[in-house]
Design a protein around this motif. Structure first.
Motif, PDB file in Angstrom:
ATOM      1  N   UNK A 161       3.239 -86.989  64.746  1.00  0.00           N
ATOM      2  CA  UNK A 161       3.699 -88.368  64.896  1.00  0.00           C
ATOM      3  C   UNK A 161       4.805 -88.633  63.892  1.00  0.00           C
ATOM      4  N   UNK A 162       4.602 -89.629  63.050  1.00  0.00           N
ATOM      5  CA  UNK A 162       5.613 -89.979  62.047  1.00  0.00           C
ATOM      6  C   UNK A 162       5.302 -89.381  60.679  1.00  0.00           C
ATOM      7  N   UNK A 163       4.205 -88.652  60.554  1.00  0.00           N
ATOM      8  CA  UNK A 163       3.774 -88.090  59.282  1.00  0.00           C
ATOM      9  C   UNK A 163       4.137 -86.609  59.183  1.00  0.00           C
ATOM     10  N   UNK A 164       4.528 -86.173  57.999  1.00  0.00           N
ATOM     11  CA  UNK A 164       4.744 -84.756  57.715  1.00  0.00           C
ATOM     12  C   UNK A 164       3.581 -84.268  56.867  1.00  0.00           C
ATOM     13  N   UNK A 165       3.044 -83.120  57.236  1.00  0.00           N
ATOM     14  CA  UNK A 165       1.919 -82.511  56.532  1.00  0.00           C
ATOM     15  C   UNK A 165       2.365 -81.158  56.003  1.00  0.00           C
ATOM     16  N   UNK A 166       1.923 -80.805  54.797  1.00  0.00           N
ATOM     17  CA  UNK A 166       2.260 -79.514  54.199  1.00  0.00           C
ATOM     18  C   UNK A 166       0.981 -78.774  53.824  1.00  0.00           C
ATOM     19  N   UNK A 167       1.070 -77.452  53.821  1.00  0.00           N
ATOM     20  CA  UNK A 167      -0.059 -76.614  53.453  1.00  0.00           C
ATOM     21  C   UNK A 167      -0.140 -76.547  51.927  1.00  0.00           C
ATOM     22  N   UNK A 168      -1.255 -76.987  51.368  1.00  0.00           N
ATOM     23  CA  UNK A 168      -1.398 -77.044  49.918  1.00  0.00           C
ATOM     24  C   UNK A 168      -1.431 -75.657  49.279  1.00  0.00           C
ATOM     25  N   UNK A 169      -1.930 -74.653  49.976  1.00  0.00           N
ATOM     26  CA  UNK A 169      -1.899 -73.291  49.439  1.00  0.00           C
ATOM     27  C   UNK A 169      -0.457 -72.868  49.194  1.00  0.00           C
ATOM     28  N   UNK A 170       0.430 -73.188  50.144  1.00  0.00           N
ATOM     29  CA  UNK A 170       1.849 -72.871  49.983  1.00  0.00           C
ATOM     30  C   UNK A 170       2.453 -73.640  48.810  1.00  0.00           C
ATOM     31  N   UNK A 171       2.061 -74.905  48.652  1.00  0.00           N
ATOM     32  CA  UNK A 171       2.579 -75.721  47.551  1.00  0.00           C
ATOM     33  C   UNK A 171       2.172 -75.113  46.212  1.00  0.00           C
ATOM     34  N   UNK A 172       0.900 -74.746  46.076  1.00  0.00           N
ATOM     35  CA  UNK A 172       0.427 -74.158  44.823  1.00  0.00           C
ATOM     36  C   UNK A 172       1.108 -72.819  44.543  1.00  0.00           C
ATOM     37  N   UNK A 173       1.295 -72.000  45.594  1.00  0.00           N
ATOM     38  CA  UNK A 173       1.976 -70.713  45.412  1.00  0.00           C
ATOM     39  C   UNK A 173       3.432 -70.908  44.996  1.00  0.00           C
ATOM     40  N   UNK A 174       4.120 -71.823  45.653  1.00  0.00           N
ATOM     41  CA  UNK A 174       5.525 -72.087  45.323  1.00  0.00           C
ATOM     42  C   UNK A 174       5.651 -72.640  43.912  1.00  0.00           C
ATOM     43  N   UNK A 175       4.714 -73.496  43.514  1.00  0.00           N
ATOM     44  CA  UNK A 175       4.732 -74.055  42.164  1.00  0.00           C
ATOM     45  C   UNK A 175       4.512 -72.959  41.129  1.00  0.00           C
ATOM     46  N   UNK A 176       3.600 -72.041  41.408  1.00  0.00           N
ATOM     47  CA  UNK A 176       3.321 -70.948  40.472  1.00  0.00           C
ATOM     48  C   UNK A 176       4.516 -70.003  40.336  1.00  0.00           C
TER      49      UNK A 176
END
Length: 70
Positions: free
Chosen positions: A41-56
């Motif tokens: 719909x109008x919301x964007x969702x991201x995979x938190x595992x990817x976020x944590x990996x990218x942050x690391x």
């Protein structure tokens, strides 16, 4: 939200989950394909595992919110 064993959060909520994570950084990672993003719909969702990996993997260092100047 857990989808098939993976943790997904709204893009706008990630900054509240990962202290000190700028929303712009998450948006940049999603637009470049570094992390997975899905629009529902109008919301964007991201995979938190990817976020944590990218942050690391990121060389950028940030201060914790308690250390930030007002």
């Amino acid at each position: 939200m857990i989808v098939e064993g993976e943790w997904w959060e709204r893009l706008r909520d990630v900054s509240g989950i990962v202290p000190g994570m700028p929303a712009g950084t998450v948006r940049a990672w999603a637009s470049s394909g570094r992390i997975r993003k899905v629009r529902v719909g109008r919301e964007s969702w991201v995979c938190m595992t990817d976020v944590f990996d990218a942050d690391a993997e990121s060389n950028r260092r940030r201060r914790a919110r308690s250390e930030e100047s007002p």
